[in-house]
Design an enzyme around this catalytic site. Structure first.
Site, PDB file in Angstrom:
ATOM      1  N   SER A 198      39.152  38.849  67.509  1.00  0.00           N
ATOM      2  CA  SER A 198      37.701  38.679  67.663  1.00  0.00           C
ATOM      3  C   SER A 198      37.349  37.745  68.822  1.00  0.00           C
ATOM      4  O   SER A 198      36.178  37.575  69.139  1.00  0.00           O
ATOM      5  CB  SER A 198      37.106  38.136  66.349  1.00  0.00           C
ATOM      6  OG  SER A 198      37.629  36.850  66.052  1.00  0.00           O
ATOM      7  N   GLY A 199      38.355  37.150  69.444  1.00  0.00           N
ATOM      8  CA  GLY A 199      38.082  36.300  70.605  1.00  0.00           C
ATOM      9  C   GLY A 199      38.005  34.814  70.290  1.00  0.00           C
ATOM     10  O   GLY A 199      37.425  34.048  71.061  1.00  0.00           O
TER      11      GLY A 199
ATOM     12  N   MET B  19      41.226  38.677  63.327  1.00  0.00           N
ATOM     13  CA  MET B  19      42.121  38.785  64.481  1.00  0.00           C
ATOM     14  C   MET B  19      41.473  39.635  65.568  1.00  0.00           C
ATOM     15  O   MET B  19      40.724  40.573  65.276  1.00  0.00           O
ATOM     16  CB  MET B  19      43.461  39.395  64.070  1.00  0.00           C
ATOM     17  CG  MET B  19      44.423  38.332  63.553  1.00  0.00           C
ATOM     18  SD  MET B  19      46.053  38.986  63.224  1.00  0.00           S
ATOM     19  CE  MET B  19      46.677  39.205  64.891  1.00  0.00           C
TER      20      MET B  19
ATOM     21  N   CYS C  41      35.990  46.876  60.244  1.00  0.00           N
ATOM     22  CA  CYS C  41      34.688  46.467  59.715  1.00  0.00           C
ATOM     23  C   CYS C  41      34.734  46.514  58.186  1.00  0.00           C
ATOM     24  O   CYS C  41      35.695  46.996  57.585  1.00  0.00           O
ATOM     25  CB  CYS C  41      33.576  47.368  60.251  1.00  0.00           C
ATOM     26  SG  CYS C  41      33.561  48.992  59.495  1.00  0.00           S
TER      27      CYS C  41
ATOM     28  N   GLU D 257      44.664  28.356  65.553  1.00  0.00           N
ATOM     29  CA  GLU D 257      45.386  28.875  64.378  1.00  0.00           C
ATOM     30  C   GLU D 257      45.375  27.881  63.218  1.00  0.00           C
ATOM     31  O   GLU D 257      46.390  27.651  62.547  1.00  0.00           O
ATOM     32  CB  GLU D 257      46.830  29.249  64.758  1.00  0.00           C
ATOM     33  CG  GLU D 257      46.949  30.287  65.861  1.00  0.00           C
ATOM     34  CD  GLU D 257      46.533  31.700  65.453  1.00  0.00           C
ATOM     35  OE1 GLU D 257      46.097  31.911  64.293  1.00  0.00           O
ATOM     36  OE2 GLU D 257      46.628  32.595  66.314  1.00  0.00           O
TER      37      GLU D 257
ATOM     38  N   CYS E  38      36.059  52.759  63.515  1.00  0.00           N
ATOM     39  CA  CYS E  38      34.739  53.338  63.784  1.00  0.00           C
ATOM     40  C   CYS E  38      33.994  52.691  64.949  1.00  0.00           C
ATOM     41  O   CYS E  38      32.937  53.185  65.335  1.00  0.00           O
ATOM     42  CB  CYS E  38      33.875  53.283  62.528  1.00  0.00           C
ATOM     43  SG  CYS E  38      33.219  51.641  62.177  1.00  0.00           S
TER      44      CYS E  38
HETATM   45  P1  ADP Z   1      41.750  35.962  68.395  1.00  0.00           P
HETATM   46  O1  ADP Z   1      42.186  34.588  68.825  1.00  0.00           O
HETATM   47  O2  ADP Z   1      40.460  35.952  67.624  1.00  0.00           O
HETATM   48  O3  ADP Z   1      42.824  36.737  67.680  1.00  0.00           O
HETATM   49  P2  ADP Z   1      41.857  36.516  71.217  1.00  0.00           P
HETATM   50  O4  ADP Z   1      40.927  35.546  71.862  1.00  0.00           O
HETATM   51  O5  ADP Z   1      43.318  36.195  71.279  1.00  0.00           O
HETATM   52  O6  ADP Z   1      41.402  36.801  69.722  1.00  0.00           O
HETATM   53  O7  ADP Z   1      41.711  37.960  71.886  1.00  0.00           O
HETATM   54  C1  ADP Z   1      40.485  38.594  72.115  1.00  0.00           C
HETATM   55  C2  ADP Z   1      40.777  39.787  73.034  1.00  0.00           C
HETATM   56  O8  ADP Z   1      41.549  40.746  72.350  1.00  0.00           O
HETATM   57  C3  ADP Z   1      39.564  40.552  73.495  1.00  0.00           C
HETATM   58  O9  ADP Z   1      38.913  39.974  74.594  1.00  0.00           O
HETATM   59  C4  ADP Z   1      40.187  41.894  73.889  1.00  0.00           C
HETATM   60  O10 ADP Z   1      40.709  41.827  75.198  1.00  0.00           O
HETATM   61  C5  ADP Z   1      41.399  42.018  72.959  1.00  0.00           C
HETATM   62  N1  ADP Z   1      41.251  42.988  71.863  1.00  0.00           N
HETATM   63  C6  ADP Z   1      42.246  43.760  71.376  1.00  0.00           C
HETATM   64  N2  ADP Z   1      41.837  44.496  70.328  1.00  0.00           N
HETATM   65  C7  ADP Z   1      40.547  44.180  70.103  1.00  0.00           C
HETATM   66  C8  ADP Z   1      39.557  44.596  69.135  1.00  0.00           C
HETATM   67  N3  ADP Z   1      39.839  45.479  68.159  1.00  0.00           N
HETATM   68  N4  ADP Z   1      38.329  44.062  69.216  1.00  0.00           N
HETATM   69  C9  ADP Z   1      38.036  43.170  70.179  1.00  0.00           C
HETATM   70  N5  ADP Z   1      38.910  42.743  71.119  1.00  0.00           N
HETATM   71  C10 ADP Z   1      40.165  43.234  71.090  1.00  0.00           C
HETATM   72 MG    MG Z   2      43.854  33.447  68.411  1.00  0.00          MG
HETATM   73 ZN    ZN Z   3      34.713  50.511  60.865  1.00  0.00          ZN
END
Ligand code: ADP
Ligand code: MG
Ligand code: ZN
Length: 192
Positions: free
Chosen positions: A25-26, A23, A182, A94, A153
């Protein structure tokens, strides 16, 4: 490897791309980026998501950074076959919330000559592979693993830590329920 970075672009064929990771991760951002570029190229794009994911919007896929694209909610993967009949590019977000039939549906769409881009969690909250993403990874031509930032971290994070005391495999939520961790900082749940 992302298909757009290849010099040898697929021609006159379909294929499957998987974008997976934990989650935050973009994954959704990356899916939206690829689908927007396909729309700019005037390709017919259709986007689907399972009904279970109603966190933000019934008819859009939405990233945690509030990017969005219109999507169609489906209950069963098989519905996608008819709905995507005229699409050249099919996006699915999803994916881990769909049943195994999504694998066969993606294979069928790719066999019809469509570009299929699926995004989903590759691990559940215990850090175990989250079906049907492993099956899709095995069958896809192109796979991308996105990493988040560990909230403890700051290292690259590949796991989703549930920070509530719930033990169902599927608990839909975001901030306050899950955070990215991590390998070193992830604490597997003990009760199950
Ligand atoms: P996913 O679909 O993998 O859950 P999203 O594309 O919806 O991820 O969201 C990615 C965005 O979330 C990043 O560009 C950043 O703005 C935000 N974000 C919030 N917390 C984190 C985190 N711990 N690491 C990286 N991005 C984060
Ligand atoms: Mg998503
Ligand atoms: Zn860590």
């Amino acid at each position: 490897m992302e298909v757009a970075t290849l010099h040898n672009m697929p021609y006159n064929t379909g294929w499957i791309e998987v974008v997976c990771g934990c989650m935050y991760s973009g994954k959704t951002e990356e899916l939206i980026r690829r689908l927007r570029r396909a729309q700019i190229a005037k390709q017919k794009v259709m986007i689907f998501k399972p009904r279970i994911d109603n966190r933000y919007s019934a008819d859009q896929i939405v990233s945690h950074s509030e990017q969005a694209l219109p999507s169609t909610v489906v209950d069963k993967p098989i519905e996608i076959l008819a709905l995507a009949k005229d699409a050249q590019v099919v996006g699915v977000d999803e994916c881990q919330f769909f049943t195994y039939d999504i694998v066969q549906v993606c294979e069928e769409l790719a066999s019809q000559g469509k570009r299929v881009i699926v995004a989903g969690l590759d691990q559940d909250y215990r850090g175990k592979p989250f079906e049907p993403i492993p099956q899709l990874l095995a069958l896809a031509e192109y796979i991308t693993k996105t990493l988040a930032i560990c909230m403890v971290c700051g290292n690259p994070a590949d796991r989703t830590q549930r920070i509530t005391d719930q033990h169902e495999r599927v608990v839909v939520g975001a901030r306050g329920v899950y955070e990215a961790r991590c390998r070193k900082c992830f604490v597997p749940p003990t009760a199950d």
